[in-house]
Design a protein around this motif. Structure first.
Motif, PDB file in Angstrom:
ATOM      1  N   ALA A  73     -11.725  -8.199  23.731  1.00  0.00           N
ATOM      2  CA  ALA A  73     -11.322  -6.882  23.774  1.00  0.00           C
ATOM      3  C   ALA A  73     -11.163  -7.286  25.601  1.00  0.00           C
TER       4      ALA A  73
ATOM      5  N   THR B 269     -16.015 -10.639  29.270  1.00  0.00           N
ATOM      6  CA  THR B 269     -15.783  -9.161  28.575  1.00  0.00           C
ATOM      7  C   THR B 269     -16.667  -7.894  29.545  1.00  0.00           C
TER       8      THR B 269
ATOM      9  N   THR C  61     -15.558  -3.479  26.518  1.00  0.00           N
ATOM     10  CA  THR C  61     -16.578  -2.692  25.458  1.00  0.00           C
ATOM     11  C   THR C  61     -17.192  -1.465  26.702  1.00  0.00           C
TER      12      THR C  61
ATOM     13  N   THR D 176     -18.132  -3.836  31.006  1.00  0.00           N
ATOM     14  CA  THR D 176     -18.570  -2.976  29.930  1.00  0.00           C
ATOM     15  C   THR D 176     -18.391  -1.573  30.626  1.00  0.00           C
TER      16      THR D 176
ATOM     17  N   ALA E 164     -21.198  -8.312  25.708  1.00  0.00           N
ATOM     18  CA  ALA E 164     -20.291  -8.545  26.355  1.00  0.00           C
ATOM     19  C   ALA E 164     -19.706  -9.723  27.619  1.00  0.00           C
TER      20      ALA E 164
ATOM     21  N   LEU F 189     -13.980  -1.399  22.895  1.00  0.00           N
ATOM     22  CA  LEU F 189     -14.492  -1.299  21.342  1.00  0.00           C
ATOM     23  C   LEU F 189     -15.645  -0.789  21.746  1.00  0.00           C
ATOM     24  N   PHE F 190     -16.257  -0.320  20.757  1.00  0.00           N
ATOM     25  CA  PHE F 190     -17.234   0.345  20.578  1.00  0.00           C
ATOM     26  C   PHE F 190     -18.188  -0.647  19.787  1.00  0.00           C
ATOM     27  N   VAL F 191     -19.738  -0.873  19.992  1.00  0.00           N
ATOM     28  CA  VAL F 191     -20.756  -1.871  18.659  1.00  0.00           C
ATOM     29  C   VAL F 191     -21.087  -0.818  18.946  1.00  0.00           C
TER      30      VAL F 191
ATOM     31  N   CYS G  76     -16.891   0.015  15.913  1.00  0.00           N
ATOM     32  CA  CYS G  76     -17.696  -0.853  14.967  1.00  0.00           C
ATOM     33  C   CYS G  76     -19.016  -0.318  14.743  1.00  0.00           C
TER      34      CYS G  76
ATOM     35  N   MET H 210     -15.309  -9.486  20.760  1.00  0.00           N
ATOM     36  CA  MET H 210     -15.878  -9.278  21.928  1.00  0.00           C
ATOM     37  C   MET H 210     -15.151 -10.072  23.110  1.00  0.00           C
TER      38      MET H 210
ATOM     39  N   VAL I 211     -25.545  -4.607  24.279  1.00  0.00           N
ATOM     40  CA  VAL I 211     -23.961  -4.738  23.920  1.00  0.00           C
ATOM     41  C   VAL I 211     -23.461  -5.484  25.074  1.00  0.00           C
TER      42      VAL I 211
ATOM     43  N   ALA J  36     -19.996   1.271  26.325  1.00  0.00           N
ATOM     44  CA  ALA J  36     -21.027   2.131  25.773  1.00  0.00           C
ATOM     45  C   ALA J  36     -21.605   3.391  26.057  1.00  0.00           C
TER      46      ALA J  36
END
Lengths: 201, 380
Positions: free
Chosen positions: B278, B302, B281, B304, B297, B207-209, B240, B275, B293, B283
C-alpha cells in the motif's frame, strides 16, 4: 467440625435464611463451629451469638440476578479465604444456585467436601427469563460437584433427579418442618467427614 | 515470574487486538525467562504449548443470551481451571485483559489470594457509550477490575487519563505501556501480493484496516474519497475488515464506484502483503485507545494518515512518520491523503522514519520488560 454455610442473604423470616440459621445454631449447640457468609443487604437478622456471621458488601451492580450473583460469589470466596487466616473449614454448605460458583471454587481449592441444599429448581420455578438456562446449568453444576445434595421436598427431589440428572445415591430429602431434621443434616456432615478421613487414610 | 494470563481471546480465536497482544506479550516474556501461563476460551478443553507458552483452553456455555453472561460463565470456568493448575504450580499474579476477563480474574484473585494486574484495552464509554443497563454493567465491571487490581495498565498515554477519570483510579496505580510489534513477523514475510485482486497495475493502494464500525471511522474516509480522487485519480481504496461491511460498501460504491474495494475479512498473511504494497494506510478512528494499525504499517515502511486522537497521538508523528488529521473530519482526511499521494518521495521518507521509530520504541522486548516491572510492583 467447622462448617461454612453460604447464603445469598441473611434475613429473619426469609426461608433460606431461616434454614441456614437453624443449621448453624444446631452446629454450635453440638459444640462445633459454624460460619455463615452472606451478602449484606441490610436486612435484620438474629442468631445464636456463637455462630460467626460474615456479611459483606459488593461494589458491583449487575443488569440481572445471574450476573450480579456471579460477582457476588467472587466476593464470597474472598471472605472465606480471608477467614482461613484464623480458622480451618472442614465442609462447605451451599444454598441454591446463587452460591454454587463460590462453593465449588472453595471446595475445589481447599479440597473440602461440599453439600448443597437445593430449595427449588429453575424448572420448578417455571424456567422463565433469559437467564433460566444458565441458572439451571449452575444448579446442575452444584448437584454434580457436591458430595451431598439435600432437598426440602419430594417435588424438588424429582426435579433434581430428572431435570438435573443427579444420581439418587447422593440425594436426600430432609424436610425442615420434620422432627430432627437438623440432626439429620449434621449426621450427613459427619458421614462425609468420616468418609473423607477414611479415604485420606 | 509466573503470571497467569486471563483473556477470552488468544490466537487462533480473535475478534480484536487483544489476542495478538496477549500472544506477543506472553511469548516475549517466555523468551526473557519468565513462565507465563494462559487460560483462555476454546471450543473444548485443551492444553497446548506454543512458543514456550503453556495455553489452557476451557469451553463456555451455549446457553448465554448475551456476551456479558457468557463472560461471567467463562470466568467461572477459567477460575476452576486456575484452581486445578495452582495445585501443580505457584502463580505470582493474575493478569486480566479487558472487561471480559474481570469476572474470572477477580475470582482467581480472591480464591488463590493472588495480586491482580488489569490491562484496559478500551472502555465501554469510549466504545459505544453507557446508555443501557447492559452497557452500564460492562462499565461497572471495568470499574471493578480497576478497583480490584493492584496495578492497572493502559495502552495509550491519553487513554491513561481517560481510565483514571472514568473509573476514578488513583494516579499511582495507572501505568502506560504501549502495544508493540513483532518485527520479525513482518521482516520474514515475503510481501508477495497478487495486486490485481485489489487494484489495477498503475493504481496506488490506500488501505483501511479495521472493523467496519463508526468507532473506526470508515464513513469519514468514504466521505473523503471523491475529494481525494479529484487530485489523485490513481488512488484505489481497499477497505479490509469485517463488521457492517455491506452498509459501508453500499455508500462507498455510490460515491466512487470501482475506485473502492471491500475484500471483507483478510487473513493476517494477506493483510501483511497489502500493508507492504500500500502507498499508505488510513486510520480515521474517532475513538482509538491505542490503534495497532499505524505501528504494523510502520513495520512495513508504510506511513499512516491517522486521526489525532488517543494512541495515535503517540504512534504517529505528524510530518515525520505519517500525517495527522482532525478526527471525524473528511476534509482533513482528504487534504492529508492527497499530500502524501502527490509527493511519493516524501511519502517513502515518512514510511522509512516510521519503521525506524518502531524499531526504537515499540518492540515487544521493551514492552515485556516494562510489564514485568509492573508485576514487581503488584507483588510487593
Amino acid at each position: 467440625m467447622n462448617v461454612v454455610l453460604l447464603s445469598k442473604q441473611l434475613k429473619d423470616g426469609e426461608a433460606i435464611s431461616e434454614y441456614t440459621k437453624n443449621i448453624a445454631e444446631k452446629i454450635v449447640q453440638e459444640g462445633h463451629e459454624a460460619t455463615i457468609i452472606s451478602f449484606d443487604d441490610s436486612s435484620y437478622y438474629s442468631i445464636d451469638e456463637r455462630v460467626d456471621v460474615v456479611r459483606f458488601s459488593l461494589h458491583f451492580d449487575g443488569d440481572n440476578i445471574y450476573n450480579w450473583s456471579m460477582m457476588m460469589n467472587n466476593e464470597m470466596k474472598g471472605q472465606v479465604m480471608s477467614l482461613l487466616e484464623e480458622k480451618d473449614f472442614d465442609l462447605i454448605h451451599a444454598n441454591d444456585w446463587t452460591t454454587v460458583p463460590g462453593a465449588v471454587a472453595i471446595s475445589k481449592h481447599l479440597e473440602k467436601p461440599m453439600v448443597i441444599t437445593i430449595h427449588s429448581t429453575e424448572n420448578e420455578r417455571g424456567f422463565e427469563g433469559e437467564q433460566a438456562e444458565m441458572i439451571s446449568e449452575l444448579e446442575w453444576q452444584g448437584a454434580y460437584e457436591s458430595d451431598q445434595v439435600l432437598v426440602t421436598k419430594e417435588d424438588t427431589k424429582n426435579s433434581v433427579l430428572f431435570d438435573l440428572d443427579a444420581p439418587e445415591d447422593k440425594l436426600e430429602v430432609i424436610d425442615p418442618f420434620s422432627d430432627g431434621w437438623r440432626e439429620r443434616i449434621l449426621n450427613k456432615y459427619r458421614e462425609l467427614l468420616k468418609h473423607k478421613k477414611e479415604v485420606k487414610n | 515470574m509466573r503470571p497467569l494470563f486471563i483473556t477470552w481471546e488468544y490466537p487462533p480465536y480473535k475478534a480484536g487486538g487483544i489476542a495478538a497482544h496477549c500472544e506477543d506479550l506472553s511469548t516475549t516474556m517466555d523468551d526473557q525467562g519468565h513462565d507465563p501461563v494462559v487460560v483462555t476460551y476454546g471450543e473444548e478443553e485443551s492444553t497446548e504449548y506454543r512458543d514456550g507458552v503453556e495455553i489452557h483452553r476451557v469451553p463456555a456455555t451455549d446457553a448465554a443470551t448475551d456476551t456479558l453472561s457468557w463472560a461471567m460463565h467463562l470466568g467461572h470456568q477459567m477460575e476452576k481451571k486456575a484452581i486445578e493448575l495452582a495445585k501443580q504450580k505457584d502463580f505470582d499474579l493474575v493478569h486480566a485483559h479487558d472487561w471480559m476477563a474481570v469476572p474470572g480474574a477477580t475470582g482467581i484473585k480472591k480464591t488463590l489470594d493472588l495480586p491482580m494486574v488489569f490491562t484496559v484495552h478500551s472502555t465501554q464509554k469510549g466504545r459505544d457509550g453507557i446508555d443501557s443497563k447492559y452497557q452500564e454493567t460492562i462499565h461497572n465491571l471495568e470499574w471493578y477490575g480497576t478497583y480490584e487490581a493492584e496495578e492497572v495498565i493502559t495502552v495509550g498515554r491519553d487513554f491513561s487519563e481517560e481510565v483514571k477519570h472514568t473509573y476514578d483510579v488513583p494516579n499511582e496505580k495507572v501505568n502506560y505501556i504501549p502495544n508493540g510489534v513483532d518485527l520479525e513477523k513482518f521482516d520474514s514475510h515475503s510481501g508477495n501480493l497478487n495486486k490485481n485482486k485489489y487494484a489495477l497495475d498503475y493504481e496506488q493502494i490506500v488501505l483501511f484496516v479495521g472493523r467496519m464500525y463508526p468507532q473506526k471511522g470508515p464513513g469519514h474516509l468514504i466521505e473523503a474519497m471523491p475529494k481525494i480522487l479529484d487530485k489523485a485519480p490513481d488512488a484505489k481504496f481497499v477497505m479490509c475488515g469485517s463488521g457492517a461491511t455491506e452498509h459501508y460498501k453500499g455508500i462507498a460504491k455510490q460515491q466512487v464506484g470501482d475506485k473502492v474495494h471491500f475484500p471483507g475479512y483478510v487473513p493476517d498473511s494477506e493483510l501483511l502483503s497489502l500493508m507492504k504494497n500500500a502507498k499508505m494506510t488510513v486510520a480515521p478512528s474517532v475513538y482509538e485507545p491505542f490503534g495497532i494499525v499505524p505501528l504494523e504499517a510502520a513495520a512495513c515502511e508504510t506511513p499512516t494518515v491517522g486521526s489525532y486522537t488517543g494512541g495515535m497521538k503517540d504512534t504517529i508523528i505528524h510530518e515525520y512518520t505519517g500525517l495527522h488529521t482532525y478526527p471525524a473530519d473528511p476534509g482533513s482526511i482528504a487534504h492529508q491523503v492527497k499530500r502524501a499521494l502527490n509527493d511519493p518521495g516524501w511519502s517513502d521518507w515518512l514510511g522509512e522514519n516510521a519503521r525506524d521509530r518502531v524499531e526504537d520504541n515499540f518492540r515487544w522486548e521493551q514492552i515485556s520488560a516494562w510489564t514485568t516491572g509492573i508485576y514487581s510492583n503488584a507483588v510487593k
